[in-house]
Design a protein around this motif. Structure first.
Motif, PDB file in Angstrom:
ATOM      1  N   ARG A 110       0.883  -1.163   0.000  1.00 13.82           N
ATOM      2  CA  ARG A 110       0.000   0.000   0.000  1.00 13.82           C
ATOM      3  C   ARG A 110       0.923   1.216   0.000  1.00 13.82           C
ATOM      4  O   ARG A 110       1.697   1.419   0.940  1.00 13.82           O
ATOM      5  N   ARG A 187     -12.317  -6.372   4.853  1.00 14.52           N
ATOM      6  CA  ARG A 187     -11.613  -5.521   3.894  1.00 14.52           C
ATOM      7  C   ARG A 187     -10.426  -6.305   3.354  1.00 14.52           C
ATOM      8  O   ARG A 187      -9.648  -6.862   4.146  1.00 14.52           O
ATOM      9  N   GLU A 189      -7.446  -5.957   2.763  1.00 14.88           N
ATOM     10  CA  GLU A 189      -6.308  -5.074   3.029  1.00 14.88           C
ATOM     11  C   GLU A 189      -5.089  -5.524   2.223  1.00 14.88           C
ATOM     12  O   GLU A 189      -4.789  -6.726   2.156  1.00 14.88           O
ATOM     13  N   VAL A 196      -3.363  -8.332  15.435  1.00 17.47           N
ATOM     14  CA  VAL A 196      -4.764  -8.106  15.051  1.00 17.47           C
ATOM     15  C   VAL A 196      -5.081  -6.640  14.785  1.00 17.47           C
ATOM     16  O   VAL A 196      -6.236  -6.270  14.620  1.00 17.47           O
ATOM     17  N   PHE A 197      -4.038  -5.804  14.706  1.00 17.02           N
ATOM     18  CA  PHE A 197      -4.286  -4.379  14.436  1.00 17.02           C
ATOM     19  C   PHE A 197      -4.977  -4.204  13.087  1.00 17.02           C
ATOM     20  O   PHE A 197      -5.955  -3.472  12.963  1.00 17.02           O
ATOM     21  N   ARG A 198      -4.436  -4.843  12.064  1.00 20.57           N
ATOM     22  CA  ARG A 198      -5.038  -4.737  10.732  1.00 20.57           C
ATOM     23  C   ARG A 198      -5.202  -6.133  10.151  1.00 20.57           C
ATOM     24  O   ARG A 198      -4.231  -6.794   9.812  1.00 20.57           O
ATOM     25  N   THR A 199      -6.448  -6.590  10.081  1.00 22.59           N
ATOM     26  CA  THR A 199      -6.737  -7.913   9.542  1.00 22.59           C
ATOM     27  C   THR A 199      -7.793  -7.759   8.447  1.00 22.59           C
ATOM     28  O   THR A 199      -8.395  -6.692   8.299  1.00 22.59           O
ATOM     29  N   PHE A 202     -12.565  -8.415  10.661  1.00 25.32           N
ATOM     30  CA  PHE A 202     -12.427  -7.808  11.987  1.00 25.32           C
ATOM     31  C   PHE A 202     -13.797  -7.379  12.484  1.00 25.32           C
ATOM     32  O   PHE A 202     -14.776  -7.441  11.742  1.00 25.32           O
ATOM     33  N   GLU A 271      -4.466   4.767  14.799  1.00 23.10           N
ATOM     34  CA  GLU A 271      -5.911   4.939  15.030  1.00 23.10           C
ATOM     35  C   GLU A 271      -6.573   3.788  15.781  1.00 23.10           C
ATOM     36  O   GLU A 271      -6.409   2.626  15.448  1.00 23.10           O
ATOM     37  N   LEU A 272      -7.344   4.164  16.801  1.00 25.06           N
ATOM     38  CA  LEU A 272      -8.217   3.225  17.499  1.00 25.06           C
ATOM     39  C   LEU A 272      -9.642   3.376  16.992  1.00 25.06           C
ATOM     40  O   LEU A 272     -10.396   2.430  16.880  1.00 25.06           O
ATOM     41  N   GLU A 273      -9.988   4.633  16.739  1.00 30.38           N
ATOM     42  CA  GLU A 273     -11.369   4.958  16.419  1.00 30.38           C
ATOM     43  C   GLU A 273     -11.409   6.290  15.694  1.00 30.38           C
ATOM     44  O   GLU A 273     -10.607   7.176  15.990  1.00 30.38           O
ATOM     45  N   GLY A 274     -12.338   6.428  14.749  1.00 30.44           N
ATOM     46  CA  GLY A 274     -12.513   7.719  14.078  1.00 30.44           C
ATOM     47  C   GLY A 274     -13.869   8.297  14.441  1.00 30.44           C
ATOM     48  O   GLY A 274     -14.871   7.582  14.419  1.00 30.44           O
ATOM     49  N   ALA A 313     -16.675   5.530  14.970  1.00 32.10           N
ATOM     50  CA  ALA A 313     -16.465   4.197  14.395  1.00 32.10           C
ATOM     51  C   ALA A 313     -15.221   3.573  15.008  1.00 32.10           C
ATOM     52  O   ALA A 313     -14.106   4.041  14.791  1.00 32.10           O
ATOM     53  N   GLY A 315     -12.959  -0.094  16.291  1.00 33.58           N
ATOM     54  CA  GLY A 315     -12.697  -1.507  16.020  1.00 33.58           C
ATOM     55  C   GLY A 315     -12.672  -2.262  17.340  1.00 33.58           C
ATOM     56  O   GLY A 315     -11.934  -1.887  18.252  1.00 33.58           O
ATOM     57  N   THR A 317     -11.768  -5.519  17.764  1.00 35.02           N
ATOM     58  CA  THR A 317     -10.560  -6.335  17.857  1.00 35.02           C
ATOM     59  C   THR A 317      -9.334  -5.440  18.070  1.00 35.02           C
ATOM     60  O   THR A 317      -8.425  -5.773  18.828  1.00 35.02           O
ATOM     61  N   ARG A 318      -9.340  -4.272  17.429  1.00 31.54           N
ATOM     62  CA  ARG A 318      -8.211  -3.349  17.611  1.00 31.54           C
ATOM     63  C   ARG A 318      -8.201  -2.783  19.035  1.00 31.54           C
ATOM     64  O   ARG A 318      -7.146  -2.629  19.655  1.00 31.54           O
TER      65      ARG A 318
HETATM   66  P1  ATP Z   1      -7.056   2.735   8.365  1.00 33.58           P
HETATM   67  O1  ATP Z   1      -6.757   4.146   7.981  1.00 33.58           O
HETATM   68  O2  ATP Z   1      -6.247   2.221   9.546  1.00 33.58           O
HETATM   69  O3  ATP Z   1      -7.112   1.756   7.224  1.00 33.58           O
HETATM   70  P2  ATP Z   1      -9.791   3.538   8.448  1.00 33.58           P
HETATM   71  O4  ATP Z   1      -9.615   4.975   8.764  1.00 33.58           O
HETATM   72  O5  ATP Z   1     -10.093   3.106   7.063  1.00 33.58           O
HETATM   73  O6  ATP Z   1      -8.536   2.715   8.981  1.00 33.58           O
HETATM   74  P3  ATP Z   1     -12.408   3.277   9.497  1.00 33.58           P
HETATM   75  O7  ATP Z   1     -13.018   2.998   8.178  1.00 33.58           O
HETATM   76  O8  ATP Z   1     -12.584   4.622  10.101  1.00 33.58           O
HETATM   77  O9  ATP Z   1     -10.848   2.913   9.436  1.00 33.58           O
HETATM   78  O10 ATP Z   1     -12.869   2.135  10.483  1.00 33.58           O
HETATM   79  C1  ATP Z   1     -13.201   2.390  11.833  1.00 33.58           C
HETATM   80  C2  ATP Z   1     -12.398   1.527  12.768  1.00 33.58           C
HETATM   81  O11 ATP Z   1     -12.471   0.153  12.391  1.00 33.58           O
HETATM   82  C3  ATP Z   1     -10.893   1.842  12.790  1.00 33.58           C
HETATM   83  O12 ATP Z   1     -10.619   2.923  13.644  1.00 33.58           O
HETATM   84  C4  ATP Z   1     -10.329   0.543  13.345  1.00 33.58           C
HETATM   85  O13 ATP Z   1     -10.428   0.494  14.759  1.00 33.58           O
HETATM   86  C5  ATP Z   1     -11.258  -0.498  12.752  1.00 33.58           C
HETATM   87  N1  ATP Z   1     -10.623  -1.084  11.555  1.00 33.58           N
HETATM   88  C6  ATP Z   1     -10.643  -0.599  10.294  1.00 33.58           C
HETATM   89  N2  ATP Z   1      -9.965  -1.416   9.461  1.00 33.58           N
HETATM   90  C7  ATP Z   1      -9.518  -2.445  10.211  1.00 33.58           C
HETATM   91  C8  ATP Z   1      -8.767  -3.632   9.935  1.00 33.58           C
HETATM   92  N3  ATP Z   1      -8.368  -3.917   8.705  1.00 33.58           N
HETATM   93  N4  ATP Z   1      -8.470  -4.458  10.962  1.00 33.58           N
HETATM   94  C9  ATP Z   1      -8.895  -4.197  12.221  1.00 33.58           C
HETATM   95  N5  ATP Z   1      -9.623  -3.109  12.540  1.00 33.58           N
HETATM   96  C10 ATP Z   1      -9.935  -2.245  11.560  1.00 33.58           C
END
Ligand code: ATP
Length: 445
Positions: A110, A187, A189, A196-199, A202, A271-274, A313, A315, A317-318
């Motif tokens: 990416r 997703r 990805e 499990v941060f990015r899977t 989720f 990011e944890l949450e947006g 929004a 996650g 698992t995150r």
């Molecule tokens: P990133 O920029 O990290 O790809 P994002 O901004 O696209 O994330 P959002 O679409 O705002 O993420 O999703 C809301 C929340 O869902 C994120 O803050 C995160 O906690 C969780 N999340 C998003 N993508 C993933 C993933 N691939 N694995 C685990 N948690 C995820």
């Protein structure tokens, strides 16, 4: 007892990630998926303690967002969804990440996450970035073709928009009100990772909070604070949390404001949450694509309007990973290093462990009675194996806040020993008082 350390001084950040990852596997929190077949990359299964902890995280979110409020209702929408939803929401066209191929080793990355250098072979030569759509496409039913195309939802949010009118009429709600949902999202990805941060699969916890447009800014600020404080209350240290507000020029065209709540992960703040003020973009887009009216009619003023939406929004698992990382501690007890999870009692997968000091029936009988009494209110474990010291260590390592030992004195005094995970202090307490003592401790935690 020596001063506890979260490893910040003694170890490198990667040590922390490695220690927590290995603890998760060793103690039944999180396993590599399909491990007996060599594993399925970046996909995880939640083991007996992991599934319970994840449920606790979701339960605390649901309590804060739905149960303790009268202006938010819940929803559980379908994961399989037709292309029309994703065409209207803009995902078909724009839910993409820039994909590049390394010209030397052919790995795919990416582009916005690699700083121009291939993490695999250190080459700086890449193909031109192309837009890679992150949605998983599948087919519903036995007949192939356009009419059968379905997507696995990449977020739970659209379910709340498409059900806006259903909820409005069936629940007799008026703005400000919200619809909340917890569930799996998918997703594809490009580069999953960091445990499990990015899977690719989720769980999300999302709220769409509909408000009169003139109140949107105020509710946006309100939800940033609410959500920040939720993490604090459940034990993330303030110095490891921050709010990162996007600059106006970085906002999506429809967004009126976005603030990420970030946690200091071992590799830095992430990011944890947006929390976003999405204006009326979503409801307007679905109204125009579906032909349905997605508005609110205010009888008091005889006006009709499309509410703005504030979206926190998160996650699940995150968030669980952040709670594990923040709570992992090493200290010294009786000259020995112990590792423990200082989890908030409401998140701990085992809240009370009942440990009979002997396997003799006269000790096990009252111990089992204590277990039955506490199981109704707490997540309990019952363990008779090994020395008591080893059993305490095992419970500390998985974050059990309280251990109850039943011994021969119990037969005389009807008391048990209650041990606190963090201080290792022990008190003697009557069995008849144990339940209310623990309930109070849990409420005050
Ligand atoms: P990133 O920029 O990290 O790809 P994002 O901004 O696209 O994330 P959002 O679409 O705002 O993420 O999703 C809301 C929340 O869902 C994120 O803050 C995160 O906690 C969780 N999340 C998003 N993508 C993933 C993933 N691939 N694995 C685990 N948690 C995820």
């Amino acid at each position: 007892m020596a001063t506890p350390s979260n490893l910040d001084e003694r170890s490198t950040p990667n040590d922390l990630l490695e220690k927590v990852t290995s603890l998760c596997k060793r103690r039944g929190f999180i396993f590599q998926s399909a491990e007996i077949y060599g594993g399925f990359r970046s996909t995880y299964d939640y083991g007996p303690l992991g599934v319970q902890m994840l449920r606790n995280v979701k339960e605390q979110w649901w309590k804060a967002i739905v149960q303790r409020r009268d202006d938010v209702v819940g929803l559980d929408a379908a994961i399989l969804s037709p292309p029309a939803i994703w065409a209207a929401s803009g995902h078909l066209e724009t839910f993409t990440d820039p994909l590049v191929d390394c010209r030397k080793c052919n790995e795919r990355w990416r582009e916005d996450k690699i700083n121009g250098v291939c993490p695999n072979c250190k080459s700086t030569e890449f193909t031109e970035p192309r837009a890679f759509n992150l949605m998983f496409k599948t087919q519903a039913g036995p007949v192939e073709g356009d009419g059968a195309t379905a997507y696995l939802r990449p977020e739970t949010a659209q379910g709340m928009f498409t059900n806006f009118a259903n909820v409005l009429t069936t629940m007799r709600k008026k703005p400000p009100f919200g619809i909340a949902q917890i569930g799996k999202s998918f997703r594809n990805e490009i580069t999953p990772g960091n445990f499990v941060f990015r899977t690719r699969e989720f769980e999300q916890m999302e709220l769409e909070f509909f408000v009169p447009p003139e109140d949107a800014e105020q509710w946006y600020r309100y939800w940033i604070e609410e959500r920040f404080n939720w993490y604090l209350r459940l034990g993330l240290p303030e110095e490891k949390l921050r709010k990162n507000e996007a600059a106006p020029e970085d906002l999506a065209h429809y967004s009126k404001g976005t603030t990420d709540i970030e946690f200091a992960f071992p590799w830095g703040f992430d990011e944890l949450e947006g929390v976003a003020n999405r204006g009326d973009y979503d409801l307007t887009a679905h109204a125009s694509a579906s032909g349905e009216k997605l508005e609110y009619f205010d009888q008091a003023t005889s006006t009709r309007y499309t509410p703005y939406v504030i979206e926190p929004a998160a996650g699940a698992t995150r968030a669980m990973m952040a709670f594990l990382l923040a709570s992992y501690t090493e200290d010294e007890v009786g000259g020995e290093t112990r590792s423990l999870l200082r989890l908030h009692p409401k998140l701990a997968p085992i809240q009370v462990a009942i440990l009979p000091l002997s396997k003799k029936p006269e000790i096990e009988a009252p111990a089992r009675e204590v277990l039955a009494m506490l199981q109704e209110h707490f997540l309990c474990d019952y363990d008779v194996t090994q020395s008591i010291g080893k059993r305490y260590r095992r419970q500390d390592e998985v974050g059990t806040p309280w251990c109850v030992t039943v011994d021969f004195d119990t037969l005389e005094d009807h008391c048990v020993t209650l041990r606190d995970r963090d201080t290792t202090m022990q008190i003697r307490i009557a069995i008849s008082e144990l339940r209310s003592y623990l309930l109070t401790a849990m409420e005050n935690a």
